[in-house]
Design a protein around this motif. Structure first.
Motif, short mmCIF file in Angstrom:
data_model
loop_
_atom_site.label_atom_id
_atom_site.label_comp_id
_atom_site.label_asym_id
_atom_site.label_seq_id
_atom_site.Cartn_x
_atom_site.Cartn_y
_atom_site.Cartn_z
N ASN A 61 0.89 -1.17 0.00
CA ASN A 61 0.00 0.00 0.00
C ASN A 61 0.92 1.21 0.00
OD1 ASN A 61 -1.94 1.95 0.33
ND2 ASN A 61 -2.92 1.01 2.10
N TYR A 62 1.07 1.83 -1.18
CA TYR A 62 2.08 2.87 -1.39
C TYR A 62 1.39 4.22 -1.49
CZ TYR A 62 6.18 5.07 -3.59
OH TYR A 62 7.26 5.89 -3.88
N VAL A 63 1.66 5.08 -0.52
CA VAL A 63 1.04 6.40 -0.48
C VAL A 63 2.11 7.47 -0.66
CG1 VAL A 63 -0.30 8.03 0.92
CG2 VAL A 63 -0.79 5.57 1.04
N SER A 64 1.87 8.39 -1.58
CA SER A 64 2.78 9.51 -1.80
C SER A 64 1.94 10.75 -2.06
CB SER A 64 3.70 9.23 -2.99
OG SER A 64 4.66 10.24 -3.14
N ASN A 65 2.16 11.78 -1.28
CA ASN A 65 1.29 12.96 -1.30
C ASN A 65 1.70 13.99 -2.33
OD1 ASN A 65 3.69 13.62 0.35
ND2 ASN A 65 2.66 15.60 0.57
N PHE A 66 0.79 14.92 -2.59
CA PHE A 66 1.09 16.15 -3.30
C PHE A 66 0.92 17.30 -2.31
CE2 PHE A 66 -0.47 13.80 -7.18
CZ PHE A 66 0.76 13.76 -7.82
N THR A 67 1.97 18.10 -2.10
CA THR A 67 1.83 19.31 -1.30
C THR A 67 1.35 20.40 -2.25
OG1 THR A 67 3.54 18.71 0.29
CG2 THR A 67 3.06 21.05 0.06
N ASP A 68 0.06 20.72 -2.17
CA ASP A 68 -0.53 21.68 -3.10
C ASP A 68 -0.94 22.97 -2.41
OD1 ASP A 68 -2.56 20.49 -1.69
OD2 ASP A 68 -3.83 20.05 -3.43
N VAL A 69 -0.42 23.20 -1.19
CA VAL A 69 -0.58 24.48 -0.49
C VAL A 69 0.78 24.82 0.11
CG1 VAL A 69 -1.74 25.75 1.34
CG2 VAL A 69 -2.97 23.96 0.11
N ASP A 70 1.37 25.95 -0.31
CA ASP A 70 2.72 26.26 0.15
C ASP A 70 3.07 27.68 -0.28
OD1 ASP A 70 5.44 24.85 1.08
OD2 ASP A 70 5.92 26.11 -0.65
N ASP A 71 4.01 28.30 0.43
CA ASP A 71 4.46 29.65 0.07
C ASP A 71 4.96 29.70 -1.37
OD1 ASP A 71 3.92 30.69 2.57
OD2 ASP A 71 5.94 30.35 3.34
N LYS A 72 5.68 28.65 -1.79
CA LYS A 72 6.26 28.63 -3.14
C LYS A 72 5.16 28.57 -4.20
CE LYS A 72 10.49 26.35 -1.54
NZ LYS A 72 11.26 25.08 -1.52
N ILE A 73 4.09 27.85 -3.89
CA ILE A 73 2.97 27.77 -4.83
C ILE A 73 2.28 29.12 -4.95
CG2 ILE A 73 0.69 26.73 -5.21
CD1 ILE A 73 1.79 24.18 -3.86
N GLY A 202 -6.44 30.62 7.91
CA GLY A 202 -5.02 30.32 7.73
C GLY A 202 -4.83 29.08 6.90
N ARG A 203 -3.65 28.52 6.96
CA ARG A 203 -3.33 27.29 6.23
C ARG A 203 -2.29 26.49 7.02
NH1 ARG A 203 1.42 28.59 3.29
NH2 ARG A 203 1.80 30.84 3.20
N PRO A 204 -2.19 25.21 6.73
CA PRO A 204 -1.30 24.36 7.54
C PRO A 204 0.18 24.60 7.26
CG PRO A 204 -2.27 23.10 5.76
CD PRO A 204 -2.92 24.44 5.72
N GLY A 205 0.99 24.26 8.26
CA GLY A 205 2.43 24.21 8.04
C GLY A 205 2.76 22.99 7.21
N TRP A 206 3.96 22.94 6.69
CA TRP A 206 4.35 21.87 5.77
C TRP A 206 4.37 20.51 6.47
CZ3 TRP A 206 10.11 20.78 4.39
CH2 TRP A 206 10.19 19.75 3.46
N HIS A 207 4.92 20.44 7.67
CA HIS A 207 5.17 19.14 8.30
C HIS A 207 3.89 18.40 8.70
CE1 HIS A 207 9.05 20.98 8.37
NE2 HIS A 207 8.70 21.87 9.28
#
Length: 470
Positions: A61-73, A202-207
């Motif tokens: 069961n292989y899970v890999s996320n997309f960080t689609d909320v971030d300062d760089k975005i 607001g929005r979440p931190g990266w970690h």
């Protein structure tokens, strides 16, 4: 099977939580740009690990996320005059296209931050209730000092972290109880994308994102957590702190980290921040994706890869050797016999090579040693292809093992790939007829024509064979 666990700095016998199954989480990209080949290396490295686990019979069961909320975005959206959502979607599709070209298997789940915001907020609320987190002027921070063995993954102590954080100044530093605390939730800035929460917009931190998605999709304790070596601190360190504070359980049993891609004479790490990167998107326009895949998948995952044109050329040469071996052997498919006295000896040799491949890969997924066994198999196939007869049983087992190993490395070898086009087939047939009629001038002319196009003919007792040379 033994895995090198970054947490303990030693190889450990792999024992899954559930027999026959593996729960595996690998940090995915922050989707604000095309991935560079260092990012692609990580994706390919863990794809090889996943493929080998499946080769050995595990259900992964292989899970890999997309960080689609971030300062760089957010910054990229301003630069391209698009919304953050449009930027994320654009580069998620680019990622899928690039890793698809590199024959990376689709993850079991590819969760996105924006789709899990309620879970993120709930996770933070639990941490506050347990005293591991606190709100400060619309931000929420994690009390790192309360986390047992904080920094152990990256071999850092609290004293090391205090020294590193001691010189920080500014608004955020003033809002923290302790300089080493880290953000779980960030107060929204005017005009930026945000979500409602108990602490304000607001929005979440990266970690926090990965802690939430890993535990949501795989459970409170997972077998393997992977990512690049640069994620040991602070990202993975903070994931451990958050997750174990919430659940009271061990977050991951095995931590695997891949080595960097380096570039230049000084072997400098390739990264966007250093501006020395090559995007997979551009590279794959000019280089066969199979060559790039071969270079990345046949290096042991913890070792660095020195990226250069020379490395690509070497990968191309070695890949072509394997292709030629496959072609030489499959050429004999039309002339197999039912059985031979030498079958038992040949089957024993095939089993020996397959077991050696497994042994090398079970030693912390040592792909470099594994591909050496692959070369040995290819050499054996070349020799066997020259023999007067090959049995059906030996042929079938050879192809099965060859393609099985190729699958682990994410390489594809097909008979269609080795087929000549109609024009070249016609020329070979015409040459055979010319030789039969003793028209040697025409026969030589056809051979020279094919040679000029990179097709070399070999006349053997078993017929005319061909191979492509570069």
């Amino acid at each position: 099977m033994k895995l090198y666990n970054t947490m303990t700095r030693q190889k450990e016998v792999f024992v899954p939580i559930e027999e026959g199954k593996v729960r595996m989480y690998v940090c995915g990209p922050t989707v604000y740009n095309y991935i560079h080949i260092g990012n692609a290396r990580s994706t390919v490295a863990f794809d090889v690990i996943r493929r080998f686990l499946e080769y050995r019979g595990y259900e992964v069961n292989y899970v890999s996320n997309f960080t689609d909320v971030d300062d760089k975005i957010i910054q990229r959206a301003k630069e391209e005059q698009l919304t953050p959502e449009e930027i994320a979607e654009k580069y998620i599709q680019a990622f899928r296209k690039d890793v698809g070209a590199l024959n990376v298997l689709e993850a079991t789940s590819h969760p996105r931050v924006v789709e899990n915001m309620d879970d993120i907020i709930s996770f933070i609320e639990v941490l506050i209730e347990k005293g591991f987190a606190y709100e400060s002027s619309g931000d929420v921070y994690f009390r790192a000092r309360k986390s047992e063995n904080y920094g152990a993954l990256a071999n850092k102590t609290i004293d090391d972290l205090e020294i590193g954080a001691g010189g920080r100044v500014g608004e955020e530093a003033n809002r923290k109880e302790d300089p080493i605390d880290f953000a779980l939730w960030k107060q929204a800035k005017e005009g930026e994308i945000s979500w409602r929460s108990p602490w304000g917009d607001g929005r979440p931190g990266w970690h926090i994102e990965c802690s939430v998605m890993a535990t949501k999709f795989l459970g409170e304790t997972i077998d393997i957590h992977g990512g690049g070596s640069d994620l040991e601190f602070p990202h993975h360190t903070n994931e451990i702190a958050q997750s174990e504070a919430k659940t009271g359980k061990k977050f991951a049993n095995y931590w695997l980290h891949n080595g960097f891609v380096t570039i230049g004479e000084d072997d400098e790490k390739m990264s966007k921040s250093l501006g020395n990167f090559v995007t997979a998107h551009e590279l794959l326009k000019r280089v066969d994706p199979q060559i790039v895949r071969f270079l990345m998948s046949t290096t042991q995952y913890r070792r660095p890869i020195r990226f250069s044109e020379t490395a690509l050329l070497e990968a191309e040469v070695n890949l072509n050797k394997l292709k030629n071996s496959y072609h030489n052997f499959t050429f004999r498919e039309e002339s197999l016999v039912e059985s031979l006295a030498s079958d038992d000896e040949k089957m024993s040799e095939l089993i020996r090579l397959e077991n050696r491949f497994i042994a090398e890969m079970e030693d912390d997924f040592n792909a470099a040693n594994g591909v050496s066994v692959f070369y040995e198999l290819a050499t054996w196939m070349n020799k066997t292809a020259e023999e007067t007869a090959i049995s059906e049983k030996v042929y079938a087992q050879t192809i099965k093992i060859f393609l099985g190993i190729a699958e682990v490395f994410g390489l594809t070898f097909t008979k269609e790939e080795n087929s000549l086009d109609e024009e070249i087939e016609r020329l070979i047939e015409e040459r055979n007829l010319a030789r039969k009629n003793r028209d040697f001038a025409r026969s030589d002319e056809i051979r020279d024509t094919l040679a000029s196009r990179g097709i070399v003919l070999e006349d053997t007792a078993n017929g005319t064979r061909w191979k492509v040379v570069e």
